[in-house]
Design an enzyme around this catalytic site. Sequence first.
Site, PDB file in Angstrom:
ATOM      1  N   GLY A  69       7.824   1.276   4.273  1.00 49.19           N
ATOM      2  CA  GLY A  69       6.578   2.022   4.342  1.00 49.19           C
ATOM      3  C   GLY A  69       5.555   1.627   3.308  1.00 49.19           C
ATOM      4  O   GLY A  69       4.570   2.338   3.097  1.00 49.19           O
ATOM      5  N   GLY A 126       3.835  -1.291   3.441  1.00 50.48           N
ATOM      6  CA  GLY A 126       2.899  -2.266   4.004  1.00 50.48           C
ATOM      7  C   GLY A 126       3.322  -3.711   3.822  1.00 50.48           C
ATOM      8  O   GLY A 126       2.471  -4.592   3.691  1.00 50.48           O
ATOM      9  N   SER A 127       4.631  -3.975   3.854  1.00 51.35           N
ATOM     10  CA  SER A 127       5.100  -5.350   3.633  1.00 51.35           C
ATOM     11  C   SER A 127       4.637  -6.306   4.718  1.00 51.35           C
ATOM     12  O   SER A 127       4.286  -7.455   4.433  1.00 51.35           O
ATOM     13  CB  SER A 127       6.628  -5.378   3.519  1.00 51.35           C
ATOM     14  OG  SER A 127       7.239  -4.868   4.698  1.00 51.35           O
ATOM     15  N   SER A 128       4.615  -5.857   5.972  1.00 52.10           N
ATOM     16  CA  SER A 128       4.195  -6.758   7.054  1.00 52.10           C
ATOM     17  C   SER A 128       2.701  -7.065   6.958  1.00 52.10           C
ATOM     18  O   SER A 128       2.270  -8.198   7.211  1.00 52.10           O
ATOM     19  CB  SER A 128       4.525  -6.161   8.423  1.00 52.10           C
ATOM     20  OG  SER A 128       3.740  -5.013   8.689  1.00 52.10           O
ATOM     21  N   GLY A 171      10.262  -2.924   5.316  1.00 53.78           N
ATOM     22  CA  GLY A 171      10.494  -1.771   6.170  1.00 53.78           C
ATOM     23  C   GLY A 171      10.622  -0.454   5.442  1.00 53.78           C
ATOM     24  O   GLY A 171      11.282   0.471   5.930  1.00 53.78           O
ATOM     25  N   ASP A 188      -3.175  -0.510   7.028  1.00 52.99           N
ATOM     26  CA  ASP A 188      -2.377  -1.321   6.105  1.00 52.99           C
ATOM     27  C   ASP A 188      -3.046  -2.645   5.784  1.00 52.99           C
ATOM     28  O   ASP A 188      -3.156  -3.047   4.616  1.00 52.99           O
ATOM     29  CB  ASP A 188      -0.988  -1.577   6.693  1.00 52.99           C
ATOM     30  CG  ASP A 188      -0.104  -0.346   6.657  1.00 52.99           C
ATOM     31  OD1 ASP A 188      -0.637   0.755   6.439  1.00 52.99           O
ATOM     32  OD2 ASP A 188       1.119  -0.484   6.847  1.00 52.99           O
ATOM     33  N   GLU A 229      -0.679  -8.311  12.651  1.00 50.51           N
ATOM     34  CA  GLU A 229      -0.068  -6.982  12.642  1.00 50.51           C
ATOM     35  C   GLU A 229       0.180  -6.476  14.065  1.00 50.51           C
ATOM     36  O   GLU A 229       1.174  -5.797  14.329  1.00 50.51           O
ATOM     37  CB  GLU A 229      -0.980  -5.995  11.903  1.00 50.51           C
ATOM     38  CG  GLU A 229      -0.811  -5.997  10.391  1.00 50.51           C
ATOM     39  CD  GLU A 229       0.351  -5.147   9.957  1.00 50.51           C
ATOM     40  OE1 GLU A 229       0.184  -3.967   9.640  1.00 50.51           O
ATOM     41  OE2 GLU A 229       1.481  -5.685   9.957  1.00 50.51           O
ATOM     42  N   LYS A 262       0.829  -1.203   0.000  1.00 49.30           N
ATOM     43  CA  LYS A 262       0.000   0.000   0.000  1.00 49.30           C
ATOM     44  C   LYS A 262       0.860   1.248   0.000  1.00 49.30           C
ATOM     45  O   LYS A 262       2.038   1.227   0.337  1.00 49.30           O
ATOM     46  CB  LYS A 262      -0.911   0.015   1.237  1.00 49.30           C
ATOM     47  CG  LYS A 262      -0.212   0.268   2.584  1.00 49.30           C
ATOM     48  CD  LYS A 262      -0.147   1.743   2.926  1.00 49.30           C
ATOM     49  CE  LYS A 262       0.553   2.098   4.208  1.00 49.30           C
ATOM     50  NZ  LYS A 262       1.957   1.725   4.369  1.00 49.30           N
TER      51      LYS A 262
END
Length: 400
Positions: A159, A161-163, A157, A220, A209, A26
């Site tokens: 920004g 929205g990888s996690s 990491g 996210d 998350e 995102k």
Amino acid sequence: MALDEGEVTSDSEIRSMEVRARAPGKIILAGEHAVVHGSAAVAAAIDLYTSSSLRLLPTGEGGAAGAVELDLRDSGLAFSWPCSRLREALGEGCKAEAPRPCSPDELAAIAKLLEEHEIPEAKIWLSAGLSAFLFLYASILGCRPGRVVVSSELPMGAGLGSSAAFCVSMSGALLTAAAAVSVGGSGGEWELFGKDDLELVNRWAFQGEKIIHGKPSGIDNAVSTFGSMIRFKKGELTNLKSRNPVKMLISDTRVGRNTKALVAGVCERASRHPDAMSSVFHAVNSVSEELSSIVELAAEDEIAITSKEEKLAELMEMNQGLLQCMGISHASIETVLRTTLKYSLVSKLTGAGGGGCVLTLIPTLLSNLVLEKVTTELESHGFRCFKVEVGGQGLQVCRG
């Protein structure tokens, strides 16, 4: 309903069950930081995905009682936990239909499971993601033997929205294998879930998350699950329909940043200059609200599309100026801004700032030659560039 052990009639049926799920990253188009202070923000899915592939294994494969295996392709790391150890640490039950938070006792048990593996010091940050994986797997699917392979097109990491994409794709694959959600079609192609099933996936992904981030906003995982664009204000999400394709060039500066410190810095500046910063946040809200309206307008010809893109570019430019007022820009971000401005293109940071990623609007009529030139120049500074389409599909599943 979750799949019970008795529902699987043979090892061959288990061996043939494979589920692949992919979830998008995102971007924040407008409103970052100010959203914490009550302003609206606009977020959108991008067509860069994290994919999770799950294959259930017959009991006995991977050890006498079977094991849960995880292969993180991009990190070059693989992990395996005997089902007996998972059962001992996290119990038997799986209630896929009832998302719940991970308890402190479960977190402590998961930490012990992770201690049994030697995670390289340089990749110790993966521990939070591994904890989320173990919790989601055991909670949704139980301690059933299985092999999961994860790969991603998203930088970690940065920004984007990888996690959240990890948690959404993982939850989608696990819930499909547990028969807690369903998709139509005959398999072999990417399929979409219905709204209720997406809600269930989103709620599970949010629990993952929380393990990774502590107190996430939920933006996210919502964007990654449902796709498209959303307007977010004071905890309420509104879906936006983009009437025309929007394309961006994303520049990953590769500069790491401390999101908590950046958020705290904006709050401290707001406490020192309450009236001025209140005006900044109010202006950001106006930008976000206007941008929300513009993306939903239908432009039928080149003139209308160009006019729409010019307004979006102006709003992005204004938002970037306001973010600079908040003190969250960075030399690497300014380098992207100067570089793209030479080609009459407008850019803004996305996310926490202090490095991370920068968005550049790609006008529909921009020539490929100009795009190649600006990309080459940005990459000469050591940045990674991704051309993306904004506001596309959310979670998708493919059954093998």
